[in-house]
Design a protein around this motif. Structure first.
Motif, mmCIF file in Angstrom:
data_model
loop_
_atom_site.group_PDB
_atom_site.id
_atom_site.type_symbol
_atom_site.label_atom_id
_atom_site.label_comp_id
_atom_site.label_asym_id
_atom_site.label_seq_id
_atom_site.Cartn_x
_atom_site.Cartn_y
_atom_site.Cartn_z
ATOM 1 N N THR A 107 -7.668 -2.995 -1.315
ATOM 2 C CA THR A 107 -8.966 -2.575 -2.281
ATOM 3 C C THR A 107 -9.708 -3.831 -3.320
ATOM 4 O OG1 THR A 107 -7.194 -0.751 -2.892
ATOM 5 C CG2 THR A 107 -7.935 -0.859 -4.405
ATOM 6 N N TYR A 157 -1.642 -5.759 0.515
ATOM 7 C CA TYR A 157 -2.976 -6.477 0.615
ATOM 8 C C TYR A 157 -3.136 -7.550 0.213
ATOM 9 C CZ TYR A 157 -3.761 -1.364 -1.372
ATOM 10 O OH TYR A 157 -4.080 0.107 -1.603
ATOM 11 N N ASP A 211 0.948 -0.992 -0.313
ATOM 12 C CA ASP A 211 -0.576 -0.075 -0.271
ATOM 13 C C ASP A 211 0.730 1.392 0.422
ATOM 14 O OD1 ASP A 211 1.182 0.389 2.945
ATOM 15 O OD2 ASP A 211 -1.327 -0.263 3.272
ATOM 16 N N GLU A 250 -5.824 1.280 3.048
ATOM 17 C CA GLU A 250 -5.285 1.176 3.643
ATOM 18 C C GLU A 250 -4.355 1.931 4.566
ATOM 19 O OE1 GLU A 250 -3.258 3.052 0.037
ATOM 20 O OE2 GLU A 250 -3.391 5.225 1.222
ATOM 21 N N SER A 299 -3.997 -4.635 4.064
ATOM 22 C CA SER A 299 -4.449 -3.450 3.841
ATOM 23 C C SER A 299 -6.002 -4.507 2.751
ATOM 24 C CB SER A 299 -4.374 -2.632 2.824
ATOM 25 O OG SER A 299 -2.703 -2.011 4.223
ATOM 26 N N GLN A 320 -10.366 1.698 -2.493
ATOM 27 C CA GLN A 320 -8.476 2.404 -1.332
ATOM 28 C C GLN A 320 -9.007 2.160 -0.609
ATOM 29 O OE1 GLN A 320 -4.776 2.917 -4.572
ATOM 30 N NE2 GLN A 320 -5.080 4.544 -1.865
#
Length: 273
Positions: A123, A94, A81, A246, A121, A244
């Protein structure tokens, strides 16, 4: 196509019949391209093996199936990220399998950090809206569990930055324990020059955000209110809508053994003509 007439042209056509020229511009025409109310349940652990044809409409996560696989892609496991790319003390990678699932008519995004190591994270990307030039993007969301060190940047990002350096359009953005803002990054700017709009609204309540992007014009709405309007060096290249989430970028660090969660009730996207 939106058509704007000059004052002179309006006068020439309207004075003959004794009318006053209108001052409001014509409304844009939006065409609904994609909508999802998250009515198909997907268990946690199914957003897997996503490193296929990334950033294109042919991208997919092989752990998904049916309509969800056809509609959604996620950043693959192991991608860094922004905080990690910028070498922050606590960044993230991610990890869609442990952070994403769909239930109860909502997409759930739960980022977390273990006893040590990075943030996990998440997205997601609606594939129908990848590579679109101009459009309207709407979502209804809330952060149902707030914790320090986690943020969002739901953004439009160019599929090819050639001729569109530093292009980016964000709403909602910023850390989940703060307030929601929108940002319009100026095309080909030096040093990331941008227009920023802090809404003063927090993340914990249900919110509806809208980005309207058209030639020379970006408008940000939150809960039906215009909260930002930028006309400076507006991006004009095809972009994709990356939802997204993060690690924080404001200096906050996610503490060990913490997590934070966002729920999204629906997303909708329109093309512009």
């Amino acid at each position: 196509m939106r058509r704007i007439l000059t004052t002179a042209a309006l006068a020439a056509g309207l004075l003959l019949v004794g009318l006053t020229a209108p001052t409001a511009e014509a409304a844009p025409t939006w065409h609904l391209r994609y909508a999802d109310g998250f009515n198909t349940a997907v268990a946690k652990g199914r957003f897997t093996d996503c490193d296929h044809n990334h950033d294109t409409k042919a991208a997919y996560c092989s752990g998904l199936s049916g309509s969800v696989r056809a509609a959604w892609w996620a950043y693959p496991k192991g991608w860094p990220d922004t905080a990690t790319q910028w070498h922050y003390p606590v960044g993230g990678y991610y990890d869609p399998a442990t952070t994403l699932w769909i239930s109860g008519g909502q997409l759930h995004i739960r980022m977390w950090r273990g006893a040590s190591g990075p943030v996990h994270s998440a997205t997601v990307v609606p594939k129908a809206l990848i590579g679109q030039r101009y459009g309207r993007y709407e979502e209804r969301f809330r952060v149902s569990k707030v914790a320090v060190g986690y943020k969002s940047a739901h953004l439009l990002w160019p599929v090819d930055d050639a001729g569109c350096r530093n292009c980016e359009i964000d709403l909602p953005e910023l850390e989940w324990n703060g307030t929601i803002a929108g940002f319009a990054h100026h095309k080909n700017s030096i040093g990331g020059d941008q227009d920023g709009y802090d809404t003063g609204k927090t993340w914990g309540a249900w919110r509806t955000s809208v980005i309207e992007w058209r030639p020379g014009d970006i408008r940000f709405y939150l809960d039906g209110k215009l909260v930002g309007h930028s006309t400076t060096a507006v991006p004009d290249k095809p972009m994709s809508w990356d939802i997204q989430n993060e690690s924080a970028l404001n200096g906050d660090k996610a503490a060990p053994n913490t997590s934070a969660q966002m729920d999204i009730e629906y997303v909708r996207g329109w093309s512009w003509s």
